[in-house]
Design a protein around this motif. Structure first.
Motif, PDB file in Angstrom:
ATOM      1  N   ALA A 117       0.880  -1.123   0.062  1.00  0.00           N
ATOM      2  CA  ALA A 117      -0.043   0.006  -0.117  1.00  0.00           C
ATOM      3  C   ALA A 117       0.878   1.383   0.095  1.00  0.00           C
ATOM      4  O   ALA A 117       0.488   2.191  -0.748  1.00  0.00           O
ATOM      5  N   ASP A 162       3.684   1.828  -1.428  1.00  0.00           N
ATOM      6  CA  ASP A 162       4.254   1.981  -2.708  1.00  0.00           C
ATOM      7  C   ASP A 162       3.180   2.365  -3.810  1.00  0.00           C
ATOM      8  O   ASP A 162       3.536   2.366  -4.871  1.00  0.00           O
ATOM      9  N   SER A 163       1.956   2.527  -3.336  1.00  0.00           N
ATOM     10  CA  SER A 163       1.170   2.798  -4.073  1.00  0.00           C
ATOM     11  C   SER A 163       1.181   4.228  -5.087  1.00  0.00           C
ATOM     12  O   SER A 163       1.722   5.306  -4.168  1.00  0.00           O
ATOM     13  N   SER A 164       1.163   4.205  -5.938  1.00  0.00           N
ATOM     14  CA  SER A 164       1.468   5.638  -6.680  1.00  0.00           C
ATOM     15  C   SER A 164      -0.153   6.379  -6.691  1.00  0.00           C
ATOM     16  O   SER A 164      -0.945   6.100  -7.027  1.00  0.00           O
ATOM     17  N   ASN A 223      -1.848   7.433  -9.733  1.00  0.00           N
ATOM     18  CA  ASN A 223      -3.096   6.441 -10.143  1.00  0.00           C
ATOM     19  C   ASN A 223      -4.219   6.888  -9.785  1.00  0.00           C
ATOM     20  O   ASN A 223      -5.264   6.314 -10.307  1.00  0.00           O
ATOM     21  N   THR A 233      -4.571  -0.012  -1.852  1.00  0.00           N
ATOM     22  CA  THR A 233      -3.551  -0.247  -2.305  1.00  0.00           C
ATOM     23  C   THR A 233      -3.916  -0.073  -3.954  1.00  0.00           C
ATOM     24  O   THR A 233      -4.801  -0.604  -4.251  1.00  0.00           O
ATOM     25  N   ILE A 234      -2.974   0.777  -4.766  1.00  0.00           N
ATOM     26  CA  ILE A 234      -3.258   1.031  -6.033  1.00  0.00           C
ATOM     27  C   ILE A 234      -1.874   0.584  -6.759  1.00  0.00           C
ATOM     28  O   ILE A 234      -0.706   1.375  -6.757  1.00  0.00           O
ATOM     29  N   PRO A 235      -2.037  -0.550  -7.311  1.00  0.00           N
ATOM     30  CA  PRO A 235      -0.565  -1.150  -7.772  1.00  0.00           C
ATOM     31  C   PRO A 235      -0.391  -0.611  -9.392  1.00  0.00           C
ATOM     32  O   PRO A 235      -1.353   0.207  -9.944  1.00  0.00           O
ATOM     33  N   GLU A 236       0.520  -0.944 -10.053  1.00  0.00           N
ATOM     34  CA  GLU A 236       0.866  -0.710 -11.444  1.00  0.00           C
ATOM     35  C   GLU A 236      -0.500  -0.973 -12.172  1.00  0.00           C
ATOM     36  O   GLU A 236      -0.935   0.368 -13.181  1.00  0.00           O
ATOM     37  N   ILE A 252      -3.738  -0.560 -12.404  1.00  0.00           N
ATOM     38  CA  ILE A 252      -4.898   0.106 -11.295  1.00  0.00           C
ATOM     39  C   ILE A 252      -6.013  -0.926 -11.407  1.00  0.00           C
ATOM     40  O   ILE A 252      -6.839  -0.546 -10.329  1.00  0.00           O
ATOM     41  N   ILE A 297      -6.775  -2.228  -8.007  1.00  0.00           N
ATOM     42  CA  ILE A 297      -7.148  -1.626  -7.022  1.00  0.00           C
ATOM     43  C   ILE A 297      -7.790  -2.280  -5.594  1.00  0.00           C
ATOM     44  O   ILE A 297      -8.687  -2.751  -5.938  1.00  0.00           O
ATOM     45  N   LYS A 326      -6.819  -7.650   0.637  1.00  0.00           N
ATOM     46  CA  LYS A 326      -6.862  -7.187  -0.813  1.00  0.00           C
ATOM     47  C   LYS A 326      -8.135  -7.322  -1.443  1.00  0.00           C
ATOM     48  O   LYS A 326      -8.512  -7.996  -2.451  1.00  0.00           O
TER      49      LYS A 326
END
Lengths: 80, 147
Positions: free
Chosen positions: A58, A60-62, A65, B97-100, B102, B105, B135
């Protein structure tokens, strides 16, 4: 680490007010009973580990985005 | 006071806004002080910015706004430990959490964060409901909201 041998129905006491019982033993699984004051939290270790792992992901979330997440919502709107 | 957050830029805050997390957050036990920064007016997301380490910023959300039927499910002793006596004293949210990619999410429903709004003391807790996941994907919910 302190290692103690215990049999079924035996227990250990931690800090005078926490008691951990061996309730049942079945092959490679044992059932533990825990008596502790209300302010003591008890959880399975895997739960802790999974939350920790997710917190690191979390962090590391951008944040950039987030705007894309909003776009994602808008895209859907247009499709409607 | 001000800090320079790589993610949020320069942030000004007052002493009164500082949230105290005596136990830190899971995986970040050494970080005890945070501030809450509102997202945009229409945004579902806000931020939890560490003051002790400006590099640590979490995206947070109110799960009840996103997930139909969600309610926080934690031990009474957790409320007691922060002296939260009624709902008005409670603020609760979850970490996003927003990973690469999206579309992946997700929100962490298993480890919600609670705050006593009067004392500004907070804590991350573990949900009693073990069906809650760390998650929980919210893509569908977000899209439903938009439509």
């Amino acid at each position: 680490m302190l290692v103690l041998a215990r049999k079924k129905n035996q227990s250990i006491i931690i800090n005078d007010d926490i008691e951990i019982f061996v309730v049942d033993i079945n092959n490679d699984q044992i059932k533990l009973g825990i008596k502790a004051p209300k302010n003591v939290t008890v959880h399975r270790k895997e739960v802790y580990d999974s939350i920790k792992k997710q917190m690191i992901a979390a962090a590391d979330s951008s944040i950039k985005n987030i705007k894309e997440v909003d776009l994602l919502k808008k895209k859907k709107k247009k499709n409607k | 006071m001000r800090i320079k957050s790589p993610k949020l830029g320069e942030v000004e805050f007052s002493d009164k806004e500082v949230l105290d997390f005596p136990e830190g957050l899971y995986g970040f036990e050494h970080l005890k002080r945070f501030i809450l920064i509102e997202g945009g007016k229409k945004s579902l997301f806000s931020y939890l910015q560490s003051i002790d380490d400006e590099n640590v910023t979490f995206i947070i959300a109110n799960p009840a706004e996103i997930i139909k039927g969600y309610s926080i499910d934690i031990e009474q002793s957790e409320y007691d430990s922060l002296q939260i006596k009624d709902k008005e004293m409670l603020a609760d949210f979850v970490i996003v959490t927003i990973p690469e990619n999206i579309e992946d999410i997700s929100v962490n429903l298993l480890g919600p964060v609670i705050i006593n709004c009067r004392t500004n003391k907070g804590k991350q807790v573990i949900s009693k409901n073990t069906d809650y996941s760390t998650k929980h994907n919210i893509l569908n919910e977000l899209q439903k909201m938009a439509s």
